[in-house]
Scaffold this motif. Structure first.
Motif, PDB file in Angstrom:
ATOM      1  N   SER A   1       0.840  -1.192   0.000  1.00 35.29           N
ATOM      2  CA  SER A   1       0.000   0.000   0.000  1.00 35.29           C
ATOM      3  C   SER A   1       0.878   1.246   0.000  1.00 35.29           C
ATOM      4  CB  SER A   1      -0.905   0.004   1.237  1.00 35.29           C
ATOM      5  OG  SER A   1      -1.543   1.256   1.378  1.00 35.29           O
ATOM      6  N   THR A   2       0.471   2.261  -0.773  1.00 38.05           N
ATOM      7  CA  THR A   2       1.257   3.492  -0.837  1.00 38.05           C
ATOM      8  C   THR A   2       1.239   4.260   0.477  1.00 38.05           C
ATOM      9  OG1 THR A   2      -0.693   4.598  -1.769  1.00 38.05           O
ATOM     10  CG2 THR A   2       0.963   3.795  -3.323  1.00 38.05           C
ATOM     11  N   SER A   3       0.347   3.868   1.380  1.00 43.88           N
ATOM     12  CA  SER A   3       0.304   4.521   2.702  1.00 43.88           C
ATOM     13  C   SER A   3       1.175   3.795   3.720  1.00 43.88           C
ATOM     14  CB  SER A   3      -1.146   4.572   3.211  1.00 43.88           C
ATOM     15  OG  SER A   3      -1.686   3.268   3.349  1.00 43.88           O
ATOM     16  N   ASN A   4       1.709   2.630   3.321  1.00 39.05           N
ATOM     17  CA  ASN A   4       2.563   1.839   4.213  1.00 39.05           C
ATOM     18  C   ASN A   4       4.021   2.234   3.974  1.00 39.05           C
ATOM     19  OD1 ASN A   4       3.896  -0.064   5.751  1.00 39.05           O
ATOM     20  ND2 ASN A   4       2.617  -1.776   5.086  1.00 39.05           N
ATOM     21  N   VAL A   5       4.448   3.309   4.639  1.00 40.59           N
ATOM     22  CA  VAL A   5       5.775   3.875   4.405  1.00 40.59           C
ATOM     23  C   VAL A   5       6.891   2.885   4.735  1.00 40.59           C
ATOM     24  CG1 VAL A   5       7.398   5.681   5.101  1.00 40.59           C
ATOM     25  CG2 VAL A   5       4.994   6.241   4.748  1.00 40.59           C
ATOM     26  N   PHE A   6       6.758   2.134   5.820  1.00 41.68           N
ATOM     27  CA  PHE A   6       7.843   1.238   6.237  1.00 41.68           C
ATOM     28  C   PHE A   6       8.015   0.053   5.283  1.00 41.68           C
ATOM     29  CE2 PHE A   6       6.882   3.388  10.311  1.00 41.68           C
ATOM     30  CZ  PHE A   6       8.140   3.927  10.528  1.00 41.68           C
ATOM     31  N   SER A   7       6.922  -0.423   4.690  1.00 41.93           N
ATOM     32  CA  SER A   7       7.050  -1.463   3.667  1.00 41.93           C
ATOM     33  C   SER A   7       7.728  -0.886   2.424  1.00 41.93           C
ATOM     34  CB  SER A   7       5.673  -2.025   3.291  1.00 41.93           C
ATOM     35  OG  SER A   7       5.158  -2.811   4.336  1.00 41.93           O
ATOM     36  N   GLU A   8       7.440   0.387   2.127  1.00 47.27           N
ATOM     37  CA  GLU A   8       8.107   1.056   1.007  1.00 47.27           C
ATOM     38  C   GLU A   8       9.601   1.190   1.263  1.00 47.27           C
ATOM     39  OE1 GLU A   8       4.409   3.889  -0.541  1.00 47.27           O
ATOM     40  OE2 GLU A   8       6.018   4.736   0.678  1.00 47.27           O
ATOM     41  N   LEU A   9       9.964   1.496   2.522  1.00 46.20           N
ATOM     42  CA  LEU A   9      11.382   1.597   2.873  1.00 46.20           C
ATOM     43  C   LEU A   9      12.075   0.244   2.740  1.00 46.20           C
ATOM     44  CD1 LEU A   9      11.385   3.983   5.993  1.00 46.20           C
ATOM     45  CD2 LEU A   9      11.877   4.541   3.605  1.00 46.20           C
ATOM     46  N   SER A  10      11.395  -0.816   3.143  1.00 45.76           N
ATOM     47  CA  SER A  10      11.965  -2.166   3.003  1.00 45.76           C
ATOM     48  C   SER A  10      12.149  -2.511   1.533  1.00 45.76           C
ATOM     49  CB  SER A  10      11.053  -3.204   3.668  1.00 45.76           C
ATOM     50  OG  SER A  10      11.001  -3.014   5.058  1.00 45.76           O
ATOM     51  N   PHE A  11      11.147  -2.169   0.722  1.00 48.49           N
ATOM     52  CA  PHE A  11      11.212  -2.408  -0.715  1.00 48.49           C
ATOM     53  C   PHE A  11      12.400  -1.657  -1.321  1.00 48.49           C
ATOM     54  CE2 PHE A  11       9.705  -1.247  -5.080  1.00 48.49           C
ATOM     55  CZ  PHE A  11       9.717  -2.529  -5.611  1.00 48.49           C
ATOM     56  N   ALA A  12      12.571  -0.390  -0.911  1.00 48.01           N
ATOM     57  CA  ALA A  12      13.711   0.406  -1.381  1.00 48.01           C
ATOM     58  C   ALA A  12      15.020  -0.196  -0.893  1.00 48.01           C
ATOM     59  CB  ALA A  12      13.576   1.849  -0.890  1.00 48.01           C
ATOM     60  N   GLY A  13      15.008  -0.725   0.339  1.00 50.32           N
ATOM     61  CA  GLY A  13      16.205  -1.348   0.888  1.00 50.32           C
ATOM     62  C   GLY A  13      16.656  -2.537   0.057  1.00 50.32           C
ATOM     63  N   TYR A  14      15.703  -3.407  -0.298  1.00 53.39           N
ATOM     64  CA  TYR A  14      16.030  -4.553  -1.162  1.00 53.39           C
ATOM     65  C   TYR A  14      16.584  -4.064  -2.505  1.00 53.39           C
ATOM     66  CZ  TYR A  14      13.688  -7.988   1.844  1.00 53.39           C
ATOM     67  OH  TYR A  14      13.338  -8.813   2.883  1.00 53.39           O
ATOM     68  N   ARG A  15      15.946  -3.047  -3.055  1.00 53.23           N
ATOM     69  CA  ARG A  15      16.346  -2.523  -4.365  1.00 53.23           C
ATOM     70  C   ARG A  15      17.782  -2.010  -4.349  1.00 53.23           C
ATOM     71  NH1 ARG A  15      13.872   3.149  -6.794  1.00 53.23           N
ATOM     72  NH2 ARG A  15      15.518   3.516  -8.348  1.00 53.23           N
ATOM     73  N   PHE A  16      18.142  -1.196  -3.360  1.00 50.15           N
ATOM     74  CA  PHE A  16      19.466  -0.572  -3.359  1.00 50.15           C
ATOM     75  C   PHE A  16      20.555  -1.528  -2.874  1.00 50.15           C
ATOM     76  CE2 PHE A  16      16.669   3.231  -3.124  1.00 50.15           C
ATOM     77  CZ  PHE A  16      17.005   3.731  -4.374  1.00 50.15           C
ATOM     78  N   MET A  17      20.221  -2.449  -1.991  1.00 45.08           N
ATOM     79  CA  MET A  17      21.200  -3.475  -1.620  1.00 45.08           C
ATOM     80  C   MET A  17      21.548  -4.324  -2.840  1.00 45.08           C
ATOM     81  SD  MET A  17      20.085  -4.884   2.150  1.00 45.08           S
ATOM     82  CE  MET A  17      21.351  -6.166   2.052  1.00 45.08           C
ATOM     83  N   LEU A  18      20.505  -4.685  -3.598  1.00 47.72           N
ATOM     84  CA  LEU A  18      20.707  -5.468  -4.818  1.00 47.72           C
ATOM     85  C   LEU A  18      21.568  -4.685  -5.807  1.00 47.72           C
ATOM     86  CD1 LEU A  18      19.908  -8.073  -6.322  1.00 47.72           C
ATOM     87  CD2 LEU A  18      17.882  -6.872  -7.147  1.00 47.72           C
ATOM     88  N   ALA A  19      21.276  -3.393  -5.952  1.00 45.91           N
ATOM     89  CA  ALA A  19      22.057  -2.543  -6.858  1.00 45.91           C
ATOM     90  C   ALA A  19      23.513  -2.471  -6.417  1.00 45.91           C
ATOM     91  CB  ALA A  19      21.448  -1.135  -6.894  1.00 45.91           C
ATOM     92  N   GLY A  20      23.735  -2.296  -5.108  1.00 45.30           N
ATOM     93  CA  GLY A  20      25.103  -2.234  -4.588  1.00 45.30           C
ATOM     94  C   GLY A  20      25.873  -3.516  -4.846  1.00 45.30           C
ATOM     95  N   LEU A  21      25.221  -4.640  -4.634  1.00 45.62           N
ATOM     96  CA  LEU A  21      25.873  -5.935  -4.883  1.00 45.62           C
ATOM     97  C   LEU A  21      26.210  -6.096  -6.361  1.00 45.62           C
ATOM     98  CD1 LEU A  21      23.728  -8.272  -2.586  1.00 45.62           C
ATOM     99  CD2 LEU A  21      26.127  -7.643  -2.267  1.00 45.62           C
ATOM    100  N   MET A  22      25.312  -5.658  -7.238  1.00 44.07           N
ATOM    101  CA  MET A  22      25.573  -5.740  -8.679  1.00 44.07           C
ATOM    102  C   MET A  22      26.820  -4.940  -9.055  1.00 44.07           C
ATOM    103  SD  MET A  22      21.794  -5.318 -10.405  1.00 44.07           S
ATOM    104  CE  MET A  22      20.538  -6.606 -10.326  1.00 44.07           C
TER     105      MET A  22
END
Length: 310
Positions: A44-65
């Protein structure tokens, strides 16, 4: 490739324009990419902490790449000093963690139109900061005109009745502006770090560190990311890849060029984001706002980067 060869390539005006535009188109594609990711992961776009987790997965993955690419390129990713580790942690917290915390919280308290406009102020911040930090990167009439044309383009692509409402909330539009400033300041800070470190390694670690902190913040506040399917995983992989490519190239461009000339390309992000969202999310694309906005932004970039032939 020697340092001299790299400098020669990444200061070539045609190559700079091509690569900077490519970065901004990639970042623009994150708009429909993130929206699709939220839908597939059922966030949900109102679930900020789930959005932060989603962003966390995205940028960790990017860093590893990026770090894996560095290893394959025979770069020594573990030969960094204690002083450099401090710089990398600070850069990761500024450019990834801080920027996206303020961006997501701000986005939850304002409209997408206003968020896109406020986020484009990063170009202004970069030009102003560079003016005070670098003697050879002062604000001149060309940069001023370029900024004005670019900002008008962003206003046009986001044109709606909401633009007539000038109410500004600190937690909304104010936080988006803070996120834009964090991106600008951290980009200049990263340029300084890259004077003594390989830009690929700097990019990889800052993304990994910043993403890890985002993920910890999200999960510790029960912001979970579930519903991993083939489609949702592919979207996450794409978002990680675009971040890896865009941040890596952008860092190299800032290392070898003036901040003011590169910052103007940031106005392409909301314009390309609107156009790509129209294409991939089935919205109307052929309207006068998008066309004129793109022309204005391109003219602004051209004015700033044009050089008279000797």
């Amino acid at each position: 490739m020697t340092k001299l060869d790299s400098e020669k390539i990444f200061t070539n005006r045609k190559i700079v324009i091509l690569l900077a535009s490519f970065c901004c188109i990639l970042w623009g594609s994150a708009y429909p990419g993130v929206k699709s990711g939220y839908a597939l992961f059922k966030i949900s776009t109102s679930n900020v902490f789930s959005e932060l987790s989603f962003a966390g997965y995205r940028f960790m993955l990017a860093g590893l790449m990026v770090l894996i690419f560095a290893v394959l390129s025979s770069k020594k990713i573990f030969s960094i000093t204690k002083g450099n580790i401090k710089h990398l942690i600070l850069l990761g917290l500024m450019q990834t963690t801080l920027q996206y915390i303020f961006f997501y919280i701000g986005l939850a308290h304002t409209s997408g139109v206003k968020a896109s406009i406020m986020n484009s102020t990063s170009a202004f911040f970069s030009v102003i900061l560079a003016h005070f930090l670098y003697k050879n990167d002062r604000i001149n009439s060309k940069k001023a005109i370029g900024c004005i044309l670019g900002f008008i383009g962003v206003l046009l692509v986001n044109f709606s009745s909401q633009l007539l409402s000038f109410d500004i909330k600190i937690v909304g539009e104010g936080f988006i502006a803070v996120a834009a400033f964090a991106f600008s300041a951290s980009s200049i800070y990263g340029k300084k770090i890259c004077e003594n470190m390989d830009s690929t390694i700097v990019t990889g670690y800052q993304l990994l560190i910043g993403g890890l902190v985002l993920l910890i913040l999200g999960i510790s506040n029960k912001g979970y990311v579930t519903n991993f399917t083939l489609s949702s995983t592919l979207v996450l992989l794409y978002l990680g890849l675009l971040s890896a490519l865009a941040f890596s190239i952008w860092t190299i461009l800032l290392k070898y060029n003036k901040v003011g000339s590169i910052a103007l390309f940031n106005f392409l992000i909301p314009v390309s984001g609107a156009i790509l969202s129209s294409i991939f999310l089935g919205e109307t694309i052929f309207n006068w706002e998008n066309g004129i906005a793109l022309v204005l932004v391109c003219i602004g970039i051209y004015i700033v980067n044009y050089r008279h032939k000797s």
